[in-house]
Design a protein around this motif. Structure first.
Motif, PDB file in Angstrom:
ATOM      1  N   UNK A 209      -3.527  -4.727  -3.140  1.00 32.76           N
ATOM      2  CA  UNK A 209      -3.576  -4.207  -1.611  1.00 32.76           C
ATOM      3  C   UNK A 209      -3.065  -5.064  -0.830  1.00 32.76           C
ATOM      4  N   UNK A 210      -2.511  -4.382   0.435  1.00 35.87           N
ATOM      5  CA  UNK A 210      -1.520  -4.972   1.480  1.00 35.87           C
ATOM      6  C   UNK A 210      -2.521  -5.921   2.227  1.00 35.87           C
TER       7      UNK A 210
ATOM      8  N   UNK B 139       0.733  -1.107   0.087  1.00 33.53           N
ATOM      9  CA  UNK B 139       0.129   0.170  -0.036  1.00 33.53           C
ATOM     10  C   UNK B 139       0.868   1.239   0.090  1.00 33.53           C
ATOM     11  N   UNK B 140       2.080   1.303  -0.384  1.00 34.21           N
ATOM     12  CA  UNK B 140       3.200   2.303  -0.031  1.00 34.21           C
ATOM     13  C   UNK B 140       2.952   3.337  -0.982  1.00 34.21           C
TER      14      UNK B 140
ATOM     15  N   UNK C  83       9.798  10.708  -4.580  1.00 37.87           N
ATOM     16  CA  UNK C  83       9.655   9.350  -4.639  1.00 37.87           C
ATOM     17  C   UNK C  83       8.560   8.876  -3.766  1.00 37.87           C
ATOM     18  N   UNK C  84       8.104   9.740  -2.873  1.00 37.57           N
ATOM     19  CA  UNK C  84       6.971   9.518  -1.890  1.00 37.57           C
ATOM     20  C   UNK C  84       7.249   8.312  -1.201  1.00 37.57           C
ATOM     21  N   UNK C  85       8.489   8.435  -0.615  1.00 39.82           N
ATOM     22  CA  UNK C  85       9.014   7.421   0.561  1.00 39.82           C
ATOM     23  C   UNK C  85       8.632   7.813   1.889  1.00 39.82           C
ATOM     24  N   UNK C  86       8.420   9.063   2.027  1.00 43.03           N
ATOM     25  CA  UNK C  86       7.968   9.304   3.441  1.00 43.03           C
ATOM     26  C   UNK C  86       8.860   9.568   4.379  1.00 43.03           C
ATOM     27  N   UNK C  87      10.261   9.778   3.990  1.00 47.99           N
ATOM     28  CA  UNK C  87      11.299  10.011   5.122  1.00 47.99           C
ATOM     29  C   UNK C  87      12.496  10.826   4.232  1.00 47.99           C
ATOM     30  N   UNK C  88      13.147  11.645   5.042  1.00 47.46           N
ATOM     31  CA  UNK C  88      14.312  12.369   4.621  1.00 47.46           C
ATOM     32  C   UNK C  88      15.524  11.604   4.660  1.00 47.46           C
ATOM     33  N   UNK C  89      16.599  12.152   4.149  1.00 52.12           N
ATOM     34  CA  UNK C  89      17.960  11.345   4.045  1.00 52.12           C
ATOM     35  C   UNK C  89      18.418  11.435   5.401  1.00 52.12           C
TER      36      UNK C  89
ATOM     37  N   UNK D 147      16.572 -22.848   7.836  1.00 51.83           N
ATOM     38  CA  UNK D 147      16.627 -21.392   7.742  1.00 51.83           C
ATOM     39  C   UNK D 147      15.306 -21.070   6.910  1.00 51.83           C
ATOM     40  N   UNK D 148      14.578 -19.889   7.540  1.00 44.98           N
ATOM     41  CA  UNK D 148      13.343 -19.383   6.808  1.00 44.98           C
ATOM     42  C   UNK D 148      13.596 -17.950   6.563  1.00 44.98           C
ATOM     43  N   UNK D 149      12.882 -17.506   5.371  1.00 49.02           N
ATOM     44  CA  UNK D 149      13.005 -16.021   5.501  1.00 49.02           C
ATOM     45  C   UNK D 149      11.408 -15.806   5.204  1.00 49.02           C
ATOM     46  N   UNK D 150      11.100 -14.978   6.019  1.00 49.18           N
ATOM     47  CA  UNK D 150       9.711 -14.356   6.014  1.00 49.18           C
ATOM     48  C   UNK D 150       9.402 -13.240   5.000  1.00 49.18           C
ATOM     49  N   UNK D 151       8.621 -13.433   4.253  1.00 56.10           N
ATOM     50  CA  UNK D 151       8.577 -12.550   2.854  1.00 56.10           C
ATOM     51  C   UNK D 151       7.540 -11.691   2.850  1.00 56.10           C
ATOM     52  N   UNK D 152       7.804 -10.456   2.463  1.00 57.31           N
ATOM     53  CA  UNK D 152       6.504  -9.682   2.079  1.00 57.31           C
ATOM     54  C   UNK D 152       7.217  -8.244   1.349  1.00 57.31           C
ATOM     55  N   UNK D 153       6.232  -7.648   0.862  1.00 57.63           N
ATOM     56  CA  UNK D 153       6.886  -6.389   0.138  1.00 57.63           C
ATOM     57  C   UNK D 153       7.305  -5.431   1.157  1.00 57.63           C
ATOM     58  N   UNK D 154       6.548  -5.375   2.317  1.00 57.30           N
ATOM     59  CA  UNK D 154       6.751  -4.454   3.353  1.00 57.30           C
ATOM     60  C   UNK D 154       6.604  -5.238   4.784  1.00 57.30           C
ATOM     61  N   UNK D 155       7.300  -6.385   5.200  1.00 60.30           N
ATOM     62  CA  UNK D 155       7.105  -6.906   6.379  1.00 60.30           C
ATOM     63  C   UNK D 155       6.690  -6.268   7.694  1.00 60.30           C
ATOM     64  N   UNK D 156       7.295  -4.877   7.626  1.00 63.32           N
ATOM     65  CA  UNK D 156       6.823  -4.128   8.820  1.00 63.32           C
ATOM     66  C   UNK D 156       5.415  -3.754   9.189  1.00 63.32           C
ATOM     67  N   UNK D 157       4.612  -3.728   7.936  1.00 63.20           N
ATOM     68  CA  UNK D 157       3.447  -3.687   8.112  1.00 63.20           C
ATOM     69  C   UNK D 157       2.604  -4.773   8.484  1.00 63.20           C
ATOM     70  N   UNK D 158       3.200  -5.913   8.533  1.00 67.16           N
ATOM     71  CA  UNK D 158       2.607  -7.190   8.748  1.00 67.16           C
ATOM     72  C   UNK D 158       1.688  -6.817  10.161  1.00 67.16           C
ATOM     73  N   UNK D 159       0.383  -7.147  10.040  1.00 71.57           N
ATOM     74  CA  UNK D 159      -0.789  -6.781  10.871  1.00 71.57           C
ATOM     75  C   UNK D 159      -1.770  -7.796  11.026  1.00 71.57           C
ATOM     76  N   UNK D 160      -2.097  -8.642  11.982  1.00 71.24           N
ATOM     77  CA  UNK D 160      -3.052  -9.561  12.060  1.00 71.24           C
ATOM     78  C   UNK D 160      -4.052  -9.258  13.130  1.00 71.24           C
ATOM     79  N   UNK D 161      -5.092  -9.188  13.002  1.00 66.88           N
ATOM     80  CA  UNK D 161      -5.948  -9.231  13.908  1.00 66.88           C
ATOM     81  C   UNK D 161      -7.121 -10.386  14.026  1.00 66.88           C
TER      82      UNK D 161
END
Ligand code: 5AD
Ligand code: SF4
Length: 462
Positions: free
Chosen positions: A192-193, A178-179, A298-304, A215-229
């Motif tokens: 959508x995420x 959704x970024x 780039x609409x990245x939402x942060x500065x350098x 060895x497992x790699x948890x994958x997502x386009x943006x794992x930090x937004x993982x959110x389950x309710x």
């Protein structure tokens, strides 16, 4: 999307694990790790419908190409492969050719008009429909399903790890993005995420451990937004919690993840990483640019500055953590000064590794609709070369600092160069080569680093 991200072909190599039947599927995968994980789902769905995989393209009844749209050159490579498939189809009229994944989603029916050999077009959220689409294609009709979903996570499908080394595996934990970074096609191709039920993720991890994976790699386009309710209990699981739950599956299971989005990565994730030895100390942390002006476009939402502070925070909480990055060079309106700021960010961060790309305009993205792709090709190329040269120098000097240190290495197989040597990776995701002795794939060994080449560390077991 590291070893991710570089668009590359991933071969079929191993024999079928879940044997489907006597119809043969040949599948080629391009793009990110997410696509590798998706191909494993596709193979699983087809195995339940009478297909086995083959690595011999000429014996295939169906050829699938799992595609990437991230840059124009990714799509051009895939079009090149389609020309090869066309030649095979000329000698085998019953052969079914399917284009699946991001390029299928982006181009939809248009791709059928452009490439007449294609029988099936399927987007990333429609793989359950494949058996049905194959039936349609067998009648000689074109079969298309590019519907995106807000719910599909394929949580109940057990992937067939048909090209795995038996030690490392991917687990997809969420889909979509959704970024809306202004240059990026992914929100259009993957929708959508949405997060996958944590119970099914943990079950998959347990199952992998049972089958010898380490060895497992948890994958997502943006794992930090993982959110389950949980709708019934209201219980929430965020990414830090999911990492912890996965780490607790087994102390001998290494847990990795990809990809982090700088804006969304919390300190809670960093502290969770610090708390568990088996959560690997590596963060892929795409910066994209070192210029705040470009980052805003780039609409990245942060500065350098903000990004640099996050790097400092990672180094403070996790002093032995490797950090890797992605950089886009020559984004719309990028000046020489913006470019210099990117070089200076590389110097500042001292990344272990970088994936560096020339900006490629993608149709319909915010950037394509609103900005001119105005950095001339030769300037883009020159800047990219400067970025690559500097990062290579940094990667090399960072590696030199590992000489003399001892790392725990998980052995993944025999070295490509010599059967007398094995290779494995450190927690930091660095490849180490060392003499074989009596060790074998899947063992954990302590290796003292004695030397470093451009891509690997060299050492001896102690
Ligand atoms: N042009 C060039 N590089 C891109 N990436 C994403 N979109 C584009 C584009 N349009 C790069 C970013 C991202 C990685 C997966 O690919 O660096 O992190
Ligand atoms: Fe992965 Fe699709 Fe993005 Fe390519 S375009 S990197 S396949 S998500």
């Amino acid at each position: 999307m590291t070893d991710y991200i570089k668009t590359k072909k991933i071969n079929n190599i191993s024999p079928t694990i879940k044997s489907g039947g006597n119809k043969k599927l040949y599948i080629e995968t391009y793009g990110c790790q997410m696509n590798v994980a998706d191909s494993e789902l596709v193979v699983s769905i087809l195995a339940d419908n009478g297909f086995s995989t083959t690595d011999d393209i000429n014996s295939a009844d169906i050829i699938f190409i799992n595609t990437c749209s991230i840059r124009d050159n990714a799509e051009q490579r895939i079009r090149g492969r389609l020309q090869i498939f066309k030649k095979i189809k000329k000698t085998k009229p019953y052969l079914i050719i399917g284009v699946i994944g991001c390029m299928a989603e982006r181009l939809k029916n248009k791709l059928l008009e452009q490439e007449k050999l294609i029988d099936i077009i399927v987007g990333p959220d429609a793989y359950r429909d494949l058996p049905n689409l194959i039936k349609i294609a067998k009648t000689g009709q074109k079969a298309v399903n590019v519907l995106l979903s807000r719910e599909e996570t394929y949580a109940d499908i057990s992937p067939v790890r048909y090209s795995s080394n038996g030690i490392t595996a991917f687990i997809s934990i969420m889909r979509g993005c959704d970024n809306m970074c202004s240059y990026c096609v992914v929100p259009f191709t993957r929708g959508r995420e949405r997060s996958r039920n944590p119970e099914s993720i943990i079950e998959e991890a347990k199952d992998l451990v049972k089958n010898g994976y380490k060895d497992v790699t948890l994958l997502g386009q943006n794992v930090d937004k993982y959110n389950w309710e949980d709708t019934k209990t209201g219980k929430k699981v965020n990414f830090a919690k999911l990492l912890e739950l996965t780490a607790k599956v087994s102390p001998s299971l290494r847990v990795r993840f990809s990809t982090s989005y700088p804006q969304d990565m919390t300190d809670e994730v960093l502290y969770t990483m610090a708390k568990y030895k088996n959560i690997c100390k590596h963060i892929h942390f795409p910066a994209q640019s070192g210029s705040s002006r470009i980052l805003e476009k780039m609409k990245r939402g942060y500065t350098a500055e903000w990004y640099k502070n996050r790097i400092l925070k990672i180094k403070e909480i996790l002093p032995d953590c490797a950090i890797t990055t992605d950089i886009i060079s020559g984004f719309c309106s990028e000046t020489e000064d913006d470019h210099k700021q990117t070089l200076s960010l590389l110097e500042f961060a001292q990344f272990d590794l970088g994936f560096m790309f020339k900006y490629s305009e993608r149709p319909n993205t915010y950037a394509a609709r609103n900005f001119k792709d105005d950095v001339p090709e030769e300037i883009k190329s020159r800047r990219l070369t400067e970025i690559i040269n500097l990062q290579n120098k940094i990667s090399k000097s960072v590696k030199q600092k590992d000489i003399g240190k001892t790392f725990e290495v998980l052995i993944e197989g025999t070295s490509k160069k010599s059967t007398e040597e094995l290779f494995g990776r450190t927690s930091q995701n660095k490849v180490v080569v060392f003499p074989k002795k009596n060790y074998k794939k899947g063992d954990y060994v302590n290796v003292k680093i004695t030397d470093a080449s451009s891509a690997t560390l060299i050492g001896v077991t102690i």
